[in-house]
Design a protein around this motif. Sequence first.
Motif: not given
Ligand code: SF4
Length: 332
Positions: A121-123, A132-134, A141-143
């Motif tokens: 459920r990561c928004p 950014q979302c790996n 990247g990871c927001a």
């Molecule tokens: S990479 Fe970062 S933004 Fe993407 S799902 Fe994982 S925690 Fe969420």
Amino acid sequence: MHPFTLERAGDLSAAIALGAHAGRNDAAIEYIAGGTDMVQLLQENVRRPARIVALAGLLDRDIDLRDDRLRIGAGSTMAEVAAHPQVATDFPLIADALLNSASPQVRNQATIGGNLLQRTRCPYFRDVGYAQCNKRTPGSGCAAIGGENRWHAVLGTSNACIAAHASDLAVALVALDATLEVRGPGRQRRVALADFHRLPGSTPHVETVLDVGEVITAVDIPRRATARQCSYVKVRDRASFEFAIVSAAVVLQMDGDRIGQARIALGGVGTKPWRGPRVEAALRGARIDAATIRPAAALASQGARGYGHNDFKIELMQRAIVRAVETAGART
Ligand code: SF4
Ligand SMILES: Cc1cc2nc3c(=O)[nH]c(=O)nc-3n(C[C@H](O)[C@H](O)[C@H](O)COP(=O)(O)OP(=O)(O)OC[C@H]3O[C@@H](n4cnc5c(N)ncnc54)[C@H](O)[C@@H]3O)c2cc1C
């Protein structure tokens, strides 16, 4: 929504044969069961498959209590399993976890296999407006690290992803030592649920050990007399229709007034359903009183790392364990 072709196969073998073609073109083919998660991801353009293979009507829906185990067909709905009389009496942890999940409408439609494979459920994952979302776009990247991360994990995280695993049922099933039956093109195998979900590491887009084309066909739970002395504590922002901020599943085997054996799993805090072996070892031989349980519960936080907004989970998970152990101990 990206246009796709919906494929309906005559039987599960034919569906798997269709799904196995996915390997040739990355995520060009996906499965759909109840659709409660997949349709959201399609609507939001998070998933953009060219073809979708329907599993509805092809998966086993039997719920079968045998001498040594409970077997749940992966096509059973969450509602069917929660309402099954023998699940409610012999495996109340499963019924509790399910009835604390989603809403009656979702539970009527959603399948057990789909529940274990629902996405985070990561928004930032669920909104393509964030670049950014790996997990969604490897290497981007990871927001959430450095962003709003109140809902995110504190255990099992990596520099690439801190998304929390979302399934309540998976937490209960990990505490019950469940095994999955998996079928793919040309082979069937069994995988312990505790080993099924992968840590994110540097490849958070690879979430499970499923090979291309493989489907979950059933869940097996060993039958133990102790499965009744259990508790599922779910802490969330509102009383229903909400995912866990923190959850604790506990199964106890009592030896007189002391804990003979404890099995503990946590939700909302890990990047996968999180088993607590150190807590389990510390509880062995203990009486159920807060003074004893609390130091044991603290061991769950060893190795935990907060990212700012989610620091509170490190304390909250310990409190959830204490409450779950006390509740399980009071259950007969
Ligand atoms: S990479 Fe970062 S933004 Fe993407 S799902 Fe994982 S925690 Fe969420
Ligand atoms: C409003 C809302 C609230 C929710 N709240 C909760 C909650 O509190 N707790 C909780 O645990 N869940 C919650 N959920 C999630 C819900 O439980 C899942 O969406 C549901 O269980 C998914 O099942 P499905 O059959 O609809 O899966 P689908 O959406 O059809 O599929 C989900 C994923 O699983 C794959 N898949 C499905 N079945 C199989 C199979 N047999 N083998 C291989 N791959 C398969 C699909 O390819 C897809 O990737 C909520 C959902 C909604 C919409």
